[in-house]
Design an enzyme around this catalytic site. Structure first.
Site, PDB file in Angstrom:
ATOM      1  N   GLU A 260      -5.378  -8.673   0.746  1.00 31.20           N
ATOM      2  CA  GLU A 260      -6.024  -8.382   2.038  1.00 31.20           C
ATOM      3  C   GLU A 260      -7.489  -8.077   1.810  1.00 31.20           C
ATOM      4  OE1 GLU A 260      -4.457  -5.227   4.512  1.00 31.20           O
ATOM      5  OE2 GLU A 260      -2.409  -5.890   4.133  1.00 31.20           O
TER       6      GLU A 260
ATOM      7  N   GLU B  14       0.792  -1.231   0.000  1.00 27.64           N
ATOM      8  CA  GLU B  14       0.000   0.000   0.000  1.00 27.64           C
ATOM      9  C   GLU B  14       0.828   1.286   0.000  1.00 27.64           C
ATOM     10  OE1 GLU B  14      -2.966   0.073   3.046  1.00 27.64           O
ATOM     11  OE2 GLU B  14      -3.874  -1.814   2.431  1.00 27.64           O
TER      12      GLU B  14
HETATM   13  C1  FCB Z   1      -4.541  -2.341   5.538  1.00 29.31           C
HETATM   14  C2  FCB Z   1      -3.138  -2.609   6.030  1.00 29.31           C
HETATM   15  C3  FCB Z   1      -3.071  -3.704   7.063  1.00 29.31           C
HETATM   16  C4  FCB Z   1      -4.230  -3.653   8.037  1.00 29.31           C
HETATM   17  C5  FCB Z   1      -5.547  -3.517   7.317  1.00 29.31           C
HETATM   18  C6  FCB Z   1      -6.748  -3.471   8.228  1.00 29.31           C
HETATM   19  O1  FCB Z   1      -4.597  -1.050   5.001  1.00 29.31           O
HETATM   20  O2  FCB Z   1      -2.320  -2.993   4.967  1.00 29.31           O
HETATM   21  O3  FCB Z   1      -1.828  -3.638   7.700  1.00 29.31           O
HETATM   22  O4  FCB Z   1      -4.052  -2.698   8.989  1.00 29.31           O
HETATM   23  O5  FCB Z   1      -5.543  -2.377   6.503  1.00 29.31           O
END
Ligand code: FCB
Length: 449
Positions: free
Chosen positions: A354, A165
């Site tokens: 994620e 990110e």
């Molecule tokens: C993302 C992050 C991760 C976590 C999630 C909830 O943005 O990459 O580390 O905190 O959110």
């Protein structure tokens, strides 16, 4: 309805070093910008810090054993840069290398594949003193760190991720200031974007030169922006600009070797200083990658608002469900995003690196942790991803954020995303009902709704 995933579909859990390891100053580790940031009162909700987190540093064997028991085939983790280079560059801390080798060997012994992120936000504080990611040299510092990791861990890693990110690092860390290093300067954030992307390009180039063969890619956090009023041209334009600021600002350079022109022209008119781009930079950033990782959780609805800066828009929450951290539940957004990314950029492969849900979990009188809301969220989002895949999106895997409850950045320990509950007083782990549910999904390579 039955969701049957292809045989080679990869299921995993995602984690990050600072959020789970603790041991913030053990065995020669240097200070990171997150250590510094979380030690400043007021930065973290609940006044927590990541000093101990969930003690994965000491408990990795127990946690990996639990992952194995649950049948989790793929584990995403990150490397804490100042464990390897306490000063950011220069002398390697052997204890840091040995630690990650032990963790990776433990995964291997348990038959779990390793996906390794090089940068999940823990820049050495010593490098921040030199401007951190605002300094053009940061790309060289990162390349040296990456090369050291490729060499030290290459034989044990199944998938490499350069950055997690960059949007969060740039904007959260340098524009809103809610994340480390806590700077609030939009123009600097844009320079950070460019340096991060150059760092990514340099790492990929180095990786190819070193002849390693596991796949390498980057993780971008993306989501859809919809206009609040569908027929309102001002809302539509703002939604488009937000989409460019959050998604295209990173994906366009990587896949098309250009920055979004409409956004840059707009920002120039808003007194923003655009990043300094040197000859060869865009070519470097656009190195071919093997896959694109997407972190995605929610969608946003944009309303034109003249007063806002630099983009004249604000997010308006819609009626509907939100998670415990206030993120809107929009499974359709996952579908739209995947379709859009595929149409716009044609990455060879896409992984959802994620996705997950924060719930207000607690231990019931029977000692169990029931989290039906999380299961419900996951069913809807995985279902939406499945539909996109059925329609031709090359989705190859899906990681849940996250394995155990952990230190959730600015939320500290007030926000639980884990499949496994952590009682922070005792560090006891209790798999939630979602962990058993996910275990079945993996076993059956799908689920029914
Ligand atoms: C993302 C992050 C991760 C976590 C999630 C909830 O943005 O990459 O580390 O905190 O959110």
């Amino acid at each position: 309805m039955k969701y049957c995933f292809p045989e080679d579909f990869q299921w995993g859990v995602a984690t990050a070093a600072y959020q789970i390891e603790g041991a913030w100053n053990a065995d020669g580790k240097g200070e990171s910008i997150w250590d510094r940031f979380s030690h400043i009162p007021g930065n973290i909700r609940g006044e927590g810090d990541g000093d101990d987190a969930c003690e994965f540093y000491e408990r990795y064997e127990e946690d990996i054993r639990l992952a194995k028991e649950l049948g989790i085939p793929l584990f995403r983790l990150s490397i804490n840069w100042p464990r390897i280079f306490p000063e950011g560059t220069g002398t390697v801390n052997r204890a840091g290398i040995e630690y990650y080798r032990k963790v990776l060997e433990c995964l291997k012994k348990n038959g779990i594949k390793a996906s390794v992120t090089l940068y999940h936000w823990d820049l050495p504080q010593k490098l921040q003193y030199q401007g951190g990611w605002m300094n053009r040299q940061s790309a060289d510092w990162f390349e040296a760190f990456a090369r050291t990791c490729f060499e030290a861990f290459g034989d044990l890693v199944d998938q490499w991720i350069t950055l997690n990110e960059p949007q969060s690092t740039a904007m959260g860390g340098h524009a809103s200031g809610g994340h480390a290093p806590g700077i609030r300067d939009y123009s600097s954030a844009l320079q950070v974007v460019h340096n991060l992307l150059r760092a990514h390009g340099k790492a990929v180039k180095a990786y190819r030169e070193m002849g390693l063969t596991a796949e390498i890619g980057i993780v971008l956090d993306m989501h859809m922006f919809y206009p609040v009023e569908e027929g309102n041209p001002a809302d539509i334009r703002m939604a488009r600009l937000f989409q460019q600021q959050t998604n295209q600002l990173y994906a366009d350079p990587i896949f098309k070797k250009v920055y979004p022109q409409e956004l840059f022209e707009y920002l120039s008119g808003r007194r923003v200083v655009l990043p300094e781009i040197q000859e060869g930079d865009m070519e470097l950033i656009g190195q071919p990658i093997d896959f694109l990782g997407l972190n995605t959780y929610w969608s946003d609805y944009v309303r034109y608002d003249e007063e806002r800066w630099p983009l004249q828009g604000k997010m308006v929450q819609q009626d509907g469900f939100v998670t415990d951290c206030g993120w809107e539940v929009v499974p359709e957004g996952m579908y739209d995003l995947l379709k859009w990314v595929h149409a716009e950029y044609h990455p060879k492969q896409i992984f959802i690196t994620e996705n997950g849900c924060a719930c207000n979990d607690w231990i019931g009188a029977d000692g169990k942790v029931e989290d039906p809301n999380r299961i419900n969220y996951l069913k809807q989002y995985i279902g939406a991803a499945y539909r996109a895949m059925e329609e031709g999106v090359p989705l190859k895997g899906y990681y849940i954020w996250t394995f155990t409850d952990n230190f959730e950045w600015a939320w500290g320990k007030t926000c639980r995303f884990g499949l496994v509950f952590v009682d922070y007083k005792t560090q006891k782990r209790i798999p939630k009902s979602s962990a058993y549910w996910f275990s079945e999904v993996i076993k059956n390579n799908g689920f029914e709704v």
